[in-house]
Design an enzyme around this catalytic site. Structure first.
Site, short mmCIF file in Angstrom:
data_model
loop_
_atom_site.label_atom_id
_atom_site.label_comp_id
_atom_site.label_asym_id
_atom_site.label_seq_id
_atom_site.Cartn_x
_atom_site.Cartn_y
_atom_site.Cartn_z
N SER A 185 -9.99 -0.63 7.16
CA SER A 185 -9.38 -0.46 5.83
C SER A 185 -8.70 -1.70 5.28
O SER A 185 -8.31 -1.72 4.11
CB SER A 185 -8.39 0.71 5.86
OG SER A 185 -9.08 1.92 5.98
N SER B 273 -9.39 1.82 3.11
CA SER B 273 -8.51 2.55 2.22
C SER B 273 -7.50 1.66 1.49
O SER B 273 -6.83 2.14 0.58
CB SER B 273 -7.75 3.60 3.01
OG SER B 273 -6.96 2.99 4.03
N LYS C 22 0.85 -1.19 0.00
CA LYS C 22 0.00 0.00 0.00
C LYS C 22 0.89 1.24 0.00
O LYS C 22 1.91 1.27 0.71
CB LYS C 22 -0.90 -0.05 1.23
CG LYS C 22 -1.91 1.06 1.37
CD LYS C 22 -2.81 0.80 2.58
CE LYS C 22 -3.84 1.89 2.78
NZ LYS C 22 -4.75 1.60 3.92
#
Lengths: 462, 65
Positions: free
Chosen positions: A176, A152, A77
């Protein structure tokens, strides 16, 4: 090449029946074919991937694999620092940021011999989303690109589901990891708070932030967590405990396991869609059929957990990003601007009352689980909504099923529990006691192996 | 926190936070004050003054090394 799990690929690599270079090339081919649609990657690192794969192959041919992640394609990420590789946090503010060192989790995965495929799409600083006013477009759901991935860790969810990587790093402040896992039909584990170091990862809300694995199966998440867990003096919240074998209970079955269903969370407090309800009911029935004892359990209303976590999150985020909010507010996306604005309306006393409430809620969960190994509820309210259907002020729209376990810090995992009428995945969330991730993996793995849902990939994968 | 907030009070809070918002952003923020007030009410349970926070300060092994 079909998409193997990590467990399958590791066995083939160890037997020298699968080359890490071939595996990486197959993932790169899927990336080339699909990422113009899915936008799972902010920055693909093809050259690094091929270099890592060749190095892994040479080492394995010489001495054998150093572990199950040796030669496995992964993604990080883009809030995870990577030495010499841009880490933008999907923000205009950090568009030119190139860290000079790896985050601890990135360094651990590199040391395990993984192949870095690139930096994965995130909501800006792991907040808000989907946003269309950022340096890169938001990620889209491989099951239907008109639909949301959740966030996210949106790129990680999409890339794993589409087979562009076999696993990736997610971060989870209010859901997330588990949200994208739920909507993309994969497995995602938010470990116990402090188990995986946050050092070198951009903060969202310090006391709620967790780093964890996302992969196709629970077994693969266990393999990945094995490489990630462990004490790190660079993270002040890092737990100083021995790391157990997270795969120890894989395949053991469920005889004698005690499971509680927090039924009011998903049937009363925030009523889920029929397909999700059916998925949870099927999970409970499957657990019983495998020998587990299943009972109902009652906690404070979901809204209480959501309020507690949201007030803490709003305040800690406003604190972390205060300087840029004061000087560069207009450089954030509209969604993140709104979140940061909220910080002005939450007082210090409000924050402390939320943290006092957190102590009460955590004690309540501990008491409720005294005679239980696992509790379950929904991972998401239903199938993925369309990209344009996310409310402007989503934090106030409805209470999330994932936030209670950021508030408590307990390990929680979302896995696929079936498919809804639109053909998109639905999920169930499994929660364990602190540092009992192996038990969560045991139950999740038993469910995955007793049901057909891991055999189905998005149709665009082919 | 009251469920509604006046312009003057909002301006004071924003100035305290060092945030400069345009009129549209202020109007947007005022649409959620009721929901935010409801959240604040939920974390205020009956509890004595001795009730502690979830995380309290303590010395770690690293502090003592």
């Amino acid at each position: 090449m079909s998409i193997p799990t990590i467990a399958e690929a590791a066995a083939l690599i160890a037997a020298k029946k699968l080359s890490p270079v071939e595996l990486t090339q197959a993932c790169l081919a899927r990336m080339t074919a699909m990422d113009n649609t899915l936008h799972a990657f902010i920055l693909p690192t093809e050259e690094r991937a091929l270099s890592d794969a060749k190095a892994a192959e040479a080492a394995i041919m010489k001495d054998g694999p150093i572990g199950k992640l040796h030669g496995i394609p992964i993604g990080l990420k883009d809030i995870v620092d990577t030495a010499g590789i841009p880490t933008t946090c999907q923000s205009k503010i950090l568009v030119d940021n190139v860290p000079d060192s790896d985050a601890t989790c990135a360094a651990k995965l590199a040391a395990a011999g993984t192949v870095l495929m690139g930096k994965l799409t995130t909501h800006e600083f792991a907040d808000g989303g989907p946003s269309f006013d950022l340096p890169k477009p938001p990620s889209r759901n491989p099951w239907n690109p008109e639909h949301f991935t959740a966030g996210s860790s949106s790129g990680t969810g999409a890339a794993v589901a589409a087979g562009m990587i076999l696993c990736g790093i997610g971060t989870d402040t209010g859901g997330s990891i588990r949200g994208p896992a739920a909507l993309c039909g994969i497995a995602g584990m938010k470990p116990t708070y402090g188990l995986v170091s946050r050092a070198g990862v951009a903060p969202a809300a310090f006391s709620l932030d967790h780093i964890g694995p996302m992969a196709w199966t629970a077994e693969d998440c266990a393999i990945m967590l094995q490489a990630l867990a462990g004490h790190d003096p660079k993270d002040p919240a890092s737990a100083n405990r021995a790391v157990p074998d997270y795969s120890a209970l894989i395949g053991v079955g469920l005889k004698g396991v005690r499971i509680g269903v927090i039924r009011h969370f998903h049937e009363v407090d925030h009523k889920v869609a029929a397909a999700t309800q059916a998925g949870i009911d099927n999970a409970a029935a499957t657990f019983r059929s495998l020998g587990a004892e299943v009972v109902d359990v009652t906690l404070s209303p979901l809204q209480d957990w959501h309020a507690c976590g949201s007030l803490i999150s709003i305040t800690e985020r406003a604190s972390a990003y205060e300087e840029w909010a004061r000087t560069r507010l207009g450089d954030f996306s509209e969604r993140v601007q709104r979140r940061l604005m909220l910080g002005a309306l939450v007082s210090g006393v409000d924050y402390v009352q939320a943290v006092r409430r957190r102590r009460e809620l955590r004690a309540e969960l501990k008491a409720a689980m005294t005679n239980l190994d696992i509790v379950i509820t929904a991972g998401a309210p239903g199938e993925a909504p369309k990209m344009d259907a996310i409310p402007r002020w989503d934090v106030f729209a409805s209470p999330g099923f994932t936030m209670p376990f950021n508030v408590s810090g307990y390990p929680a995992m979302a896995i696929c529990a079936g498919f809804g009428p639109a053909g998109l995945p639905v999920s169930v969330q499994l929660v364990g006691k602190p540092f009992q991730e192996a038990k969560v993996f045991q139950v999740a793995d038993a469910f995955e192996k007793a049901t057909p849902f891991r055999a189905k990939r998005p149709s665009m994968v082919g | 926190m009251p469920s509604e907030i006046g312009d003057e009070a909002l301006d004071f809070l924003l100035a305290s936070a060092g945030l400069e918002l345009n009129p549209e952003q202020k109007a947007d923020l005022k649409t959620i004050t009721e929901s935010l007030a409801a959240m604040k009410a939920r974390v205020r349970q009956p509890r004595g003054r001795m009730a502690e926070l979830a995380h309290t300060y303590g010395f770690t092994e690293e502090d003592l090394a």
